[in-house]
Design an enzyme around this catalytic site. Structure first.
Site, PDB file in Angstrom:
ATOM      1  N   THR A  72      14.471 -19.461 -13.021  1.00  0.00           N
ATOM      2  CA  THR A  72      14.698 -20.135 -11.749  1.00  0.00           C
ATOM      3  C   THR A  72      14.072 -19.288 -10.651  1.00  0.00           C
ATOM      4  O   THR A  72      14.265 -18.073 -10.612  1.00  0.00           O
ATOM      5  CB  THR A  72      16.201 -20.318 -11.476  1.00  0.00           C
TER       6      THR A  72
ATOM      7  N   ARG B  55      22.211 -26.437 -14.159  1.00  0.00           N
ATOM      8  CA  ARG B  55      21.614 -26.828 -15.432  1.00  0.00           C
ATOM      9  C   ARG B  55      22.639 -27.515 -16.329  1.00  0.00           C
ATOM     10  O   ARG B  55      22.352 -28.556 -16.942  1.00  0.00           O
ATOM     11  CB  ARG B  55      21.021 -25.594 -16.119  1.00  0.00           C
TER      12      ARG B  55
ATOM     13  N   LEU C 251      20.022 -15.246 -10.023  1.00  0.00           N
ATOM     14  CA  LEU C 251      19.318 -16.466 -10.416  1.00  0.00           C
ATOM     15  C   LEU C 251      18.930 -16.306 -11.880  1.00  0.00           C
ATOM     16  O   LEU C 251      18.674 -15.197 -12.346  1.00  0.00           O
ATOM     17  CB  LEU C 251      18.053 -16.683  -9.574  1.00  0.00           C
ATOM     18  N   ASP C 252      18.870 -17.426 -12.608  1.00  0.00           N
ATOM     19  CA  ASP C 252      18.434 -17.368 -13.996  1.00  0.00           C
ATOM     20  C   ASP C 252      17.000 -16.858 -14.077  1.00  0.00           C
ATOM     21  O   ASP C 252      16.222 -16.977 -13.125  1.00  0.00           O
ATOM     22  CB  ASP C 252      18.522 -18.754 -14.642  1.00  0.00           C
ATOM     23  N   LYS C 253      16.641 -16.344 -15.234  1.00  0.00           N
ATOM     24  CA  LYS C 253      15.309 -15.775 -15.452  1.00  0.00           C
ATOM     25  C   LYS C 253      14.195 -16.690 -14.969  1.00  0.00           C
ATOM     26  O   LYS C 253      13.265 -16.253 -14.282  1.00  0.00           O
ATOM     27  CB  LYS C 253      15.131 -15.465 -16.946  1.00  0.00           C
TER      28      LYS C 253
END
Length: 331
Positions: A150, A247, A146-148
């Site tokens: 998110t 995104r 997961l993104d930082k």
């Protein structure tokens, strides 16, 4: 060379024999190299470390009898990843795997320039050496990311026995993920599928953009579950798992995730409100301080227990507060 016993040599050569079925090169290599993940193989291909008949290739290349595949494995610097006492919200765990609810602001794995303060450091504190090694020394246990900023559900492999079958489920779409996001504007139509190619932007490799001709296929299903005058709460389900997929796709639709500075979600001009109301919006952006995206549901088949497992975690407080403020100000 016996590639079944491959243990870190710098170069491997493979000659494709007579094969009856068509097969992508990344899948073909993955079937032989037992200690390298398919994701790493794709990264090697993308960066030119794997060639076919002396030519740089792509992950979707179909191998043919007689193809000469040359794999160059760059030797990484040895870096010591240290355990760190960082809080983890464990949703489930057994001796084979763990499911966590990742908090905002936590990078999933170290990079060569930033080795500290990541989820991997935290996992090493909690589990020590009881993590899979399939994804290399910088990503022990990491099956997907997961993104930082998110939040939400991730599964972590505690050993190599479960890592590969878990990774294959994400590759073949048998594992499912559902996200909740707050988008700027109303999505038209309010339910649909986005199917594009995604690639890194040449001007800034950290940004992912839609491309008409090159890139990796990305498929996002979306459905508006609550609509306001200037915002929408949207449910997403992924058929692929590309970097920044949701995104980038929302940016492409013209409905970026609220608070997403990289993809225009902090652009108040898109919301088009009177000047006397923009102060409240700025306050909302400050309290959220990230893209409004949460991985709410995760389903996969447990490789050892041999059963389908499903997990759900509630939308975090910062997003709930943002939604309430949107309702309050009738945005």
């Amino acid at each position: 060379m016996d590639i079944e016993k491959f243990d870190g040599l710098e170069e491997i050569e493979m000659i494709v024999p007579s094969i009856k079925t068509k097969q992508r090169i990344d899948r073909y290599i993955f079937s032989f190299l037992k200690n390298i993940s398919r994701n790493k193989i794709q990264l090697l291909i993308d960066n030119g470390y794997i060639k076919v008949n002396s030519q740089i290739t792509k992950s979707n290349y179909t191998v043919a009898p007689g193809d000469r595949i040359l794999i160059n494995l760059p030797r990484a610097e040895k870096n010591e990843i240290l355990p760190e006492e960082i809080k983890i919200d464990f949703v489930y765990q057994d001796e084979y795997l763990a499911v966590i609810n990742k908090q905002a602001g936590l990078v999933v794995h170290p990079t060569y320039s930033a080795l500290n303060g990541t989820l991997v450091n935290a996992l090493m504190f909690h589990f020590g050496d009881e993590l899979s090694s399939v994804n290399g020394e910088l990503r022990p246990g990491i099956v997907h990311r997961l993104d930082k900023d998110t939040t939400g559900l991730m599964v972590v492999a505690k050993n190599d026995l479960v890592h590969r079958p878990l990774s294959e489920q994400f590759a073949d779409k048998s594992a499912s993920r559902e996200y909740i996001g707050i988008c700027i504007g109303k999505l038209k139509p309010d339910k649909g599928k986005i199917e594009t190619l995604l690639q890194r932007w040449q001007k800034d490799r950290r940004v992912i953009v839609v491309s008409k001709f090159e890139g990796k296929k990305a498929v996002t299903n979306y459905e508006t579950i609550e609509e306001f005058r200037k915002f929408s709460v949207v449910k997403f389900s992924l058929e692929t798992g590309r970097t920044h997929q949701i995104r980038a796709h929302m940016k492409y639709l013209g409905n970026p995730l609220f608070g997403d500075k990289t993809y225009g979600g902090d652009n108040l001009k898109l919301i088009n409100l009177p000047k006397n109301q923009t102060v409240r919006l700025n306050d909302m952006l400050k309290q959220l301080n990230r893209q409004a995206l949460h991985a709410r549901k995760l389903e996969f088949f447990h490789p050892v227990l041999k059963k389908r497992m499903s997990f759900e975690c509630p939308v975090p407080d910062d997003m709930l507060k943002t939604i309430e403020l949107i309702r309050q100000y009738e945005y």
